[in-house]
Design an enzyme around this catalytic site. Structure first.
Site, short mmCIF file in Angstrom:
data_model
loop_
_atom_site.label_atom_id
_atom_site.label_comp_id
_atom_site.label_asym_id
_atom_site.label_seq_id
_atom_site.Cartn_x
_atom_site.Cartn_y
_atom_site.Cartn_z
N CYS A 11 0.87 -1.19 0.00
CA CYS A 11 0.00 0.00 0.00
C CYS A 11 0.90 1.23 0.00
CB CYS A 11 -0.97 -0.02 1.18
SG CYS A 11 -0.18 0.02 2.81
N ASN A 14 2.34 1.38 4.44
CA ASN A 14 2.66 0.11 5.11
C ASN A 14 2.36 0.16 6.61
OD1 ASN A 14 5.59 -2.03 5.64
ND2 ASN A 14 3.51 -2.64 5.25
N CYS A 16 -1.34 0.69 7.51
CA CYS A 16 -2.78 0.43 7.64
C CYS A 16 -3.22 -0.78 6.82
CB CYS A 16 -3.59 1.65 7.23
SG CYS A 16 -3.30 3.11 8.25
N ARG A 17 -3.32 -0.62 5.51
CA ARG A 17 -3.93 -1.67 4.69
C ARG A 17 -3.04 -2.89 4.47
NH1 ARG A 17 -5.04 2.14 -0.20
NH2 ARG A 17 -3.16 3.03 0.75
N SER A 18 -1.78 -2.67 4.06
CA SER A 18 -0.97 -3.85 3.71
C SER A 18 -0.60 -4.71 4.93
CB SER A 18 0.26 -3.48 2.88
OG SER A 18 1.13 -2.62 3.56
N ASP A 126 -8.54 3.38 1.53
CA ASP A 126 -7.56 3.79 2.54
C ASP A 126 -8.28 4.28 3.79
OD1 ASP A 126 -5.48 4.80 3.98
OD2 ASP A 126 -4.67 6.04 2.37
P1 4NP Z 1 -1.72 2.80 4.23
O1 4NP Z 1 -2.37 4.14 4.82
O2 4NP Z 1 -1.16 3.16 2.86
O3 4NP Z 1 -2.87 1.86 4.14
O4 4NP Z 1 -0.65 2.34 5.19
C1 4NP Z 1 -1.67 5.35 4.89
C2 4NP Z 1 -0.68 5.50 5.82
C3 4NP Z 1 -0.01 6.69 5.92
C4 4NP Z 1 -0.36 7.74 5.09
C5 4NP Z 1 -1.36 7.58 4.16
C6 4NP Z 1 -2.02 6.38 4.05
N1 4NP Z 1 0.31 8.99 5.23
O5 4NP Z 1 -0.03 9.92 4.50
O6 4NP Z 1 1.23 9.10 6.07
#
Ligand code: 4NP
Length: 161
Positions: A11, A14, A16-18, A126
């Site tokens: 994602c 790294n 939240c989703r992955s 997300d």
């Molecule tokens: P992820 O979510 O891609 O599912 O881990 C996010 C984590 C951090 C951020 C955006 C989305 N960020 O902007 O820091």
């Protein structure tokens, strides 16, 4: 004997989703006896070395899974040789991964939800700017994909390109 699948979920951050996709896949593989390796990474480097988002940890814990030891890392060109399958959580991640993939990369690259019949082309939304309900929705999506993925890998019907 099928080669042992090595599966990477990617994602943006790294955190939240992955990590949730990795956790759901590990749980499903363990439950069904599929011998597979799993990891997750982000296209961005913002959270390298960080544990998952606390809301992701809480969602995994609701399903009896401890992801607190997971640490963020950034995806690299070498991952397209180290892994047999690389799954993008959304379309932006997929576009970024197509740029990062080396010409001789051996891993199969696709959108994660493409493995789920009827959900091809869909993103895992997300939840970063959302709340616990959004993390629960993420879990529902990645666990559905994990079930299908483990079935397909066990059958050998998801072959590296
Ligand atoms: P992820 O979510 O891609 O599912 O881990 C996010 C984590 C951090 C951020 C955006 C989305 N960020 O902007 O820091």
């Amino acid at each position: 004997m099928l080669p042992r699948p090595r599966v990477l979920f990617v994602c943006l951050g790294n955190i939240c989703r992955s990590p949730l996709a990795e956790a759901a896949f590990r749980a499903e593989a363990a439950a069904t006896g599929l011998d597979a390796e799993a990891d997750s990474a982000g296209t961005a480097g913002y959270h390298v070395g960080s544990p998952p988002d606390r809301r992701a940890m809480a969602e995994a814990a609701r399903h009896g899974i401890d992801i607190a030891p997971y640490r963020g890392r950034q995806v690299s060109a070498g991952d397209f040789h180290a892994f047999t399958h690389v799954f993008a959580l959304d379309g932006d991640n997929l576009a970024d991964l197509r740029r990062i993939r080396p010409a001789d990369g051996t891993a199969m690259l696709s959108l994660l939800m493409d493995v789920v019949p009827g959900r091809q082309g869909q993103a895992v939304a997300d939840p970063y700017y959302g709340d616990a309900a959004d993390f629960a929705a993420t879990w529902a999506q990645v666990s559905e994909a994990a079930r299908m993925l483990v079935t397909r890998l066990g059958e050998g019907t998801l072959s590296p390109r």
